[in-house]
Design a protein around this motif. Structure first.
Motif, PDB file in Angstrom:
ATOM      1  N   PRO A 123      49.043  19.735  45.642  1.00 38.14           N
ATOM      2  CA  PRO A 123      47.821  19.345  44.926  1.00 38.14           C
ATOM      3  C   PRO A 123      47.473  20.351  43.842  1.00 38.14           C
ATOM      4  N   ARG A 124      47.210  19.870  42.667  1.00 37.85           N
ATOM      5  CA  ARG A 124      46.954  20.729  41.513  1.00 37.85           C
ATOM      6  C   ARG A 124      45.465  20.946  41.323  1.00 37.85           C
ATOM      7  N   ASP A 125      45.086  22.174  41.025  1.00 37.77           N
ATOM      8  CA  ASP A 125      43.695  22.468  40.704  1.00 37.77           C
ATOM      9  C   ASP A 125      43.364  21.750  39.397  1.00 37.77           C
ATOM     10  N   PRO A 126      42.387  20.850  39.402  1.00 38.63           N
ATOM     11  CA  PRO A 126      42.095  20.087  38.185  1.00 38.63           C
ATOM     12  C   PRO A 126      41.611  20.936  37.018  1.00 38.63           C
ATOM     13  N   ASN A 127      41.215  22.182  37.303  1.00 36.33           N
ATOM     14  CA  ASN A 127      40.721  23.052  36.243  1.00 36.33           C
ATOM     15  C   ASN A 127      41.794  23.976  35.665  1.00 36.33           C
ATOM     16  N   ASP A 128      43.021  23.905  36.190  1.00 41.19           N
ATOM     17  CA  ASP A 128      44.057  24.858  35.787  1.00 41.19           C
ATOM     18  C   ASP A 128      44.324  24.864  34.287  1.00 41.19           C
ATOM     19  N   GLY A 129      44.175  23.743  33.645  1.00 40.03           N
ATOM     20  CA  GLY A 129      44.464  23.672  32.213  1.00 40.03           C
ATOM     21  C   GLY A 129      43.303  24.072  31.325  1.00 40.03           C
ATOM     22  N   LYS A 130      42.172  24.422  31.918  1.00 43.36           N
ATOM     23  CA  LYS A 130      40.982  24.712  31.119  1.00 43.36           C
ATOM     24  C   LYS A 130      40.954  26.152  30.603  1.00 43.36           C
ATOM     25  N   ASN A 131      40.142  26.360  29.575  1.00 40.81           N
ATOM     26  CA  ASN A 131      39.834  27.712  29.136  1.00 40.81           C
ATOM     27  C   ASN A 131      38.932  28.370  30.170  1.00 40.81           C
ATOM     28  N   VAL A 132      38.670  29.654  29.990  1.00 37.61           N
ATOM     29  CA  VAL A 132      37.964  30.441  31.001  1.00 37.61           C
ATOM     30  C   VAL A 132      36.778  31.161  30.389  1.00 37.61           C
ATOM     31  N   ILE A 133      35.672  31.188  31.131  1.00 35.78           N
ATOM     32  CA  ILE A 133      34.564  32.083  30.822  1.00 35.78           C
ATOM     33  C   ILE A 133      34.615  33.225  31.829  1.00 35.78           C
ATOM     34  N   MET A 134      34.718  34.449  31.326  1.00 37.38           N
ATOM     35  CA  MET A 134      34.776  35.621  32.204  1.00 37.38           C
ATOM     36  C   MET A 134      33.523  36.472  32.000  1.00 37.38           C
ATOM     37  N   GLU A 135      33.034  37.036  33.115  1.00 37.89           N
ATOM     38  CA  GLU A 135      31.870  37.903  33.075  1.00 37.89           C
ATOM     39  C   GLU A 135      32.226  39.225  33.749  1.00 37.89           C
ATOM     40  N   LEU A 136      32.111  40.315  33.005  1.00 38.72           N
ATOM     41  CA  LEU A 136      32.342  41.655  33.542  1.00 38.72           C
ATOM     42  C   LEU A 136      31.017  42.372  33.675  1.00 38.72           C
ATOM     43  N   ARG A 137      30.823  43.069  34.805  1.00 36.62           N
ATOM     44  CA  ARG A 137      29.618  43.853  35.021  1.00 36.62           C
ATOM     45  C   ARG A 137      29.983  45.186  35.661  1.00 36.62           C
ATOM     46  N   GLY A 138      29.364  46.255  35.181  1.00 35.42           N
ATOM     47  CA  GLY A 138      29.495  47.523  35.876  1.00 35.42           C
ATOM     48  C   GLY A 138      28.822  47.398  37.229  1.00 35.42           C
ATOM     49  N   GLY A 139      29.414  48.013  38.263  1.00 34.73           N
ATOM     50  CA  GLY A 139      28.867  47.893  39.614  1.00 34.73           C
ATOM     51  C   GLY A 139      28.345  49.214  40.125  1.00 34.73           C
ATOM     52  N   VAL A 140      28.838  49.631  41.283  1.00 40.19           N
ATOM     53  CA  VAL A 140      28.420  50.888  41.903  1.00 40.19           C
ATOM     54  C   VAL A 140      29.115  52.047  41.209  1.00 40.19           C
ATOM     55  N   GLY A 141      28.357  53.085  40.851  1.00 37.52           N
ATOM     56  CA  GLY A 141      28.999  54.254  40.260  1.00 37.52           C
ATOM     57  C   GLY A 141      28.416  54.711  38.943  1.00 37.52           C
ATOM     58  N   GLY A 142      27.303  54.128  38.528  1.00 35.14           N
ATOM     59  CA  GLY A 142      26.638  54.581  37.313  1.00 35.14           C
ATOM     60  C   GLY A 142      27.491  54.440  36.068  1.00 35.14           C
ATOM     61  N   GLU A 143      27.500  55.520  35.245  1.00 37.42           N
ATOM     62  CA  GLU A 143      28.228  55.486  33.978  1.00 37.42           C
ATOM     63  C   GLU A 143      29.717  55.268  34.184  1.00 37.42           C
ATOM     64  N   GLU A 144      30.276  55.808  35.260  1.00 37.07           N
ATOM     65  CA  GLU A 144      31.707  55.634  35.527  1.00 37.07           C
ATOM     66  C   GLU A 144      32.040  54.168  35.774  1.00 37.07           C
ATOM     67  N   SER A 145      31.150  53.432  36.431  1.00 39.78           N
ATOM     68  CA  SER A 145      31.407  52.004  36.652  1.00 39.78           C
ATOM     69  C   SER A 145      31.411  51.251  35.332  1.00 39.78           C
ATOM     70  N   ALA A 146      30.542  51.665  34.400  1.00 39.86           N
ATOM     71  CA  ALA A 146      30.513  51.031  33.079  1.00 39.86           C
ATOM     72  C   ALA A 146      31.783  51.339  32.297  1.00 39.86           C
ATOM     73  N   LEU A 147      32.272  52.577  32.409  1.00 35.47           N
ATOM     74  CA  LEU A 147      33.526  52.951  31.751  1.00 35.47           C
ATOM     75  C   LEU A 147      34.693  52.145  32.331  1.00 35.47           C
ATOM     76  N   PHE A 148      34.677  51.944  33.641  1.00 34.14           N
ATOM     77  CA  PHE A 148      35.728  51.159  34.289  1.00 34.14           C
ATOM     78  C   PHE A 148      35.661  49.698  33.847  1.00 34.14           C
ATOM     79  N   ALA A 149      34.439  49.146  33.726  1.00 31.26           N
ATOM     80  CA  ALA A 149      34.292  47.776  33.228  1.00 31.26           C
ATOM     81  C   ALA A 149      34.867  47.662  31.824  1.00 31.26           C
ATOM     82  N   GLY A 150      34.671  48.717  31.012  1.00 30.21           N
ATOM     83  CA  GLY A 150      35.267  48.733  29.679  1.00 30.21           C
ATOM     84  C   GLY A 150      36.783  48.733  29.739  1.00 30.21           C
ATOM     85  N   ASP A 151      37.349  49.455  30.702  1.00 30.56           N
ATOM     86  CA  ASP A 151      38.808  49.462  30.881  1.00 30.56           C
ATOM     87  C   ASP A 151      39.313  48.075  31.268  1.00 30.56           C
ATOM     88  N   LEU A 152      38.549  47.384  32.117  1.00 29.60           N
ATOM     89  CA  LEU A 152      38.951  46.033  32.533  1.00 29.60           C
ATOM     90  C   LEU A 152      38.900  45.060  31.357  1.00 29.60           C
TER      91      LEU A 152
END
Length: 356
Positions: A98-127
């Motif tokens: 069975p195929r995921d009906p959304n596989d052919g779609k474009n993607v909306i991605m959301e990145l957020r810094g998490g635990v770790g203050g400024e370092e988490s934001a720097l890591f989100a930038g790396d991602l």
């Protein structure tokens, strides 16, 4: 299985005939639908035809075994054809899952810094950089919708669209909590810190795909900041939409006008509402996928980027194939991880199918 393959081959041929009719090209919606269906069927039909050719070669080679002059060549062809048939049989079983009906779609991605203050934001930038490089390698396009950075160059939040063939089929495995272990640039004592960033992946939906009523939406405008350019600070071009029934909030500030930013916000909102509805209808997600590739919830740690030990560990993978070179991964070489996750999911799906 074989009846289904015959039906798919007939449908593939039928689409080919329809695409030869000139009138079809006067209906863009129908043309897009047919070409998409043809592309989806192409892999399985090609494999099925190759399987039948292998069977034909086996039959011909077995007949030639009785000829002393051709027996050696026939034995070699028979060996190769049997190996090809076995390989193609396994390939067809996977292609018929069975195929995921959304596989052919474009993607909306959301990145957020998490635990770790400024370092988490720097890591989100790396991602964000990692996903940008991965998209470039696959020939995809990234379009920023919302981007808020920090003074040190980290990312508080970044929302963006990834457009390209099969984007969702590859990036859907990235949803969850990503953890980093390294010595931060802000650490003077050389101690290793652990920080996190969250990644959400949604199939891009059109507003017509969901029940989105204007009276349920509150719109706010404000002056954009960050990476949008000087013009955005002079007028209230940034848009924030609040979906009152669910409390969902989306925003976009990267375009020059309110109209453009609102249109993108509406698309983000449609995708979020679609995800909620899918979870309700499907019971969030199947048990097999939950076990193999995770639920994609934000509180689920899916991967650790360990810089001192130069490895990336994907915690959803089992066996010896769960560790990867960190330099390659952080520079956008995500295919080995995604391929391993895809194969693990397919193996679980095949096992479940065999047990039925």
């Amino acid at each position: 299985m074989w009846e289904k393959l015959q039906d798919l081959e007939r449908r593939y041929a039928e689409i080919g005939e329809l695409l030869e009719i000139p009138e079809i090209y006067g209906d863009p919606v129908q043309l897009k639908k047919l070409t998409r269906e043809q592309k989806e069927l192409e892999a399985v039909v090609t494999a099925y035809r190759a399987y039948r050719q292998a069977e034909a070669t086996i039959a011909e080679s077995e007949e030639l075994l009785s000829d002393p002059e051709l027996a050696d060549m026939a034995r070699e062809e028979l060996k190769e054809a049997k190996a090809a048939r076995e390989r193609l049989y396994d390939e067809l079983r996977i292609l018929l899952l069975p195929r995921d009906p959304n596989d052919g779609k474009n993607v909306i991605m959301e990145l957020r810094g998490g635990v770790g203050g400024e370092e988490s934001a720097l890591f989100a930038g790396d991602l964000y950089r990692m996903y940008s490089m991965y998209a470039e390698k696959r020939g995809w396009k990234i379009e920023l919708m919302n981007y808020n950075d920090t003074e040190l160059g980290g990312v508080k939040e970044a929302d963006f669209v990834v457009s390209g063939d099969g984007a969702y089929s590859r990036l859907k495995y990235e949803s969850g909590v990503h953890r980093v272990q390294r010595v931060p640039e802000t650490e003077s004592g050389g101690r290793v810190h652990t920080s996190t960033a969250t990644v959400a992946v949604l199939p891009e939906m059109e507003t017509v795909d969901v029940d989105l009523r204007e009276e349920d939406i509150e719109m706010q405008v404000y002056r954009a900041s960050g990476a949008g350019g000087q013009h955005v600070n002079k007028t209230s071009s940034a848009v924030r939409l609040i979906h009152k029934p669910t409390g969902i909030v989306v925003s976009c500030q990267e375009e020059r006008s309110q109209v453009q930013n609102r249109a993108k916000c509406m698309q983000m909102l449609a995708s979020k509402l679609y995800e909620i509805e899918q979870q309700r209808v499907e019971g969030a997600i199947t048990s097999e996928r939950r076990a193999q590739v995770g639920t994609g919830m934000r509180n689920e740690r899916i991967r650790t980027y360990n810089f001192p030990q130069n490895r990336v560990t994907d915690h959803r993978l089992t066996g010896e194939t769960k560790n990867f070179n960190i330099d390659a991964v952080i520079n956008g070489d995500l295919d080995p991880i995604i391929d391993a996750l895809t194969m693990q999911y397919q193996a679980a799906a095949l096992a479940n199918e065999s047990a039925l």
